[in-house]
Design a protein around this motif. Sequence first.
Motif, PDB file in Angstrom:
ATOM      1  N   ARG A 205      -5.512  13.076   7.897  1.00  0.00           N
ATOM      2  CA  ARG A 205      -5.025  11.870   8.284  1.00  0.00           C
ATOM      3  C   ARG A 205      -5.643  10.627   8.455  1.00  0.00           C
ATOM      4  O   ARG A 205      -6.329  10.591   9.639  1.00  0.00           O
ATOM      5  CB  ARG A 205      -3.642  12.201   9.211  1.00  0.00           C
ATOM      6  N   GLY A 206      -5.354   9.620   7.525  1.00  0.00           N
ATOM      7  CA  GLY A 206      -5.919   8.381   8.099  1.00  0.00           C
ATOM      8  C   GLY A 206      -7.586   8.158   7.570  1.00  0.00           C
ATOM      9  O   GLY A 206      -7.976   7.075   7.477  1.00  0.00           O
ATOM     10  N   ARG A 207      -8.001   9.449   7.012  1.00  0.00           N
ATOM     11  CA  ARG A 207      -9.572   9.466   6.500  1.00  0.00           C
ATOM     12  C   ARG A 207      -9.426   9.271   5.178  1.00  0.00           C
ATOM     13  O   ARG A 207     -10.860   8.879   4.841  1.00  0.00           O
ATOM     14  CB  ARG A 207     -10.081  10.464   7.035  1.00  0.00           C
ATOM     15  N   TYR A 208      -8.839   9.523   4.526  1.00  0.00           N
ATOM     16  CA  TYR A 208      -8.605   9.672   2.891  1.00  0.00           C
ATOM     17  C   TYR A 208      -7.652   8.962   2.310  1.00  0.00           C
ATOM     18  O   TYR A 208      -6.592   8.820   2.709  1.00  0.00           O
ATOM     19  CB  TYR A 208      -8.647  11.086   2.357  1.00  0.00           C
ATOM     20  N   PRO A 209      -7.772   8.073   1.201  1.00  0.00           N
ATOM     21  CA  PRO A 209      -6.722   7.530   0.375  1.00  0.00           C
ATOM     22  C   PRO A 209      -5.638   8.596  -0.019  1.00  0.00           C
ATOM     23  O   PRO A 209      -6.284   9.654  -0.411  1.00  0.00           O
ATOM     24  CB  PRO A 209      -7.328   6.765  -0.609  1.00  0.00           C
ATOM     25  N   TYR A 210      -4.422   8.269   0.213  1.00  0.00           N
ATOM     26  CA  TYR A 210      -3.641   9.235  -0.364  1.00  0.00           C
ATOM     27  C   TYR A 210      -2.284   8.616  -1.384  1.00  0.00           C
ATOM     28  O   TYR A 210      -2.321   7.268  -1.321  1.00  0.00           O
ATOM     29  CB  TYR A 210      -2.984  10.018   0.655  1.00  0.00           C
ATOM     30  N   ARG A 211      -1.526   9.450  -1.931  1.00  0.00           N
ATOM     31  CA  ARG A 211      -0.268   8.815  -2.571  1.00  0.00           C
ATOM     32  C   ARG A 211       0.635   9.983  -2.495  1.00  0.00           C
ATOM     33  O   ARG A 211       0.280  11.292  -2.379  1.00  0.00           O
ATOM     34  CB  ARG A 211      -0.445   8.516  -4.084  1.00  0.00           C
ATOM     35  N   ARG A 212       1.942   9.555  -2.319  1.00  0.00           N
ATOM     36  CA  ARG A 212       2.829  10.519  -2.357  1.00  0.00           C
ATOM     37  C   ARG A 212       3.259  11.204  -3.886  1.00  0.00           C
ATOM     38  O   ARG A 212       3.405  10.379  -4.764  1.00  0.00           O
ATOM     39  CB  ARG A 212       4.260   9.887  -1.904  1.00  0.00           C
ATOM     40  N   LEU A 213       3.438  12.339  -4.079  1.00  0.00           N
ATOM     41  CA  LEU A 213       3.763  12.949  -5.439  1.00  0.00           C
ATOM     42  C   LEU A 213       5.232  13.296  -5.467  1.00  0.00           C
ATOM     43  O   LEU A 213       5.845  13.250  -6.518  1.00  0.00           O
ATOM     44  CB  LEU A 213       2.946  14.059  -5.473  1.00  0.00           C
ATOM     45  N   GLY A 214       5.859  13.731  -4.274  1.00  0.00           N
ATOM     46  CA  GLY A 214       7.221  14.199  -4.241  1.00  0.00           C
ATOM     47  C   GLY A 214       7.565  14.322  -3.168  1.00  0.00           C
ATOM     48  O   GLY A 214       7.232  14.177  -2.205  1.00  0.00           O
TER      49      GLY A 214
END
Length: 70
Positions: free
Chosen positions: A61-70
């Motif tokens: 958490r907070g270390r890698y870019p992310y996106r919500r899928l569902g």
Amino acid sequence: MDRTAVDSSVLRSVGYDRPARRLELEFLGGRVYEYAAVPARVHRELMAADSHGRYFVRRIRGRYPYRRLG
């Protein structure tokens, strides 16, 4: 991406696409997030951790870019 069920108070399942270095996490509430540029080592350590939730909070958490899928 196929995900593996985990015994966790935070996560329901974990998936990893090694060539793309994408980590997919399904949380107990049903939301799914994809984390980018995650090394295979991080996936291995997450799956081997005594606490998947604690490992997520401390190392993902907070270390890698992310996106919500569902």
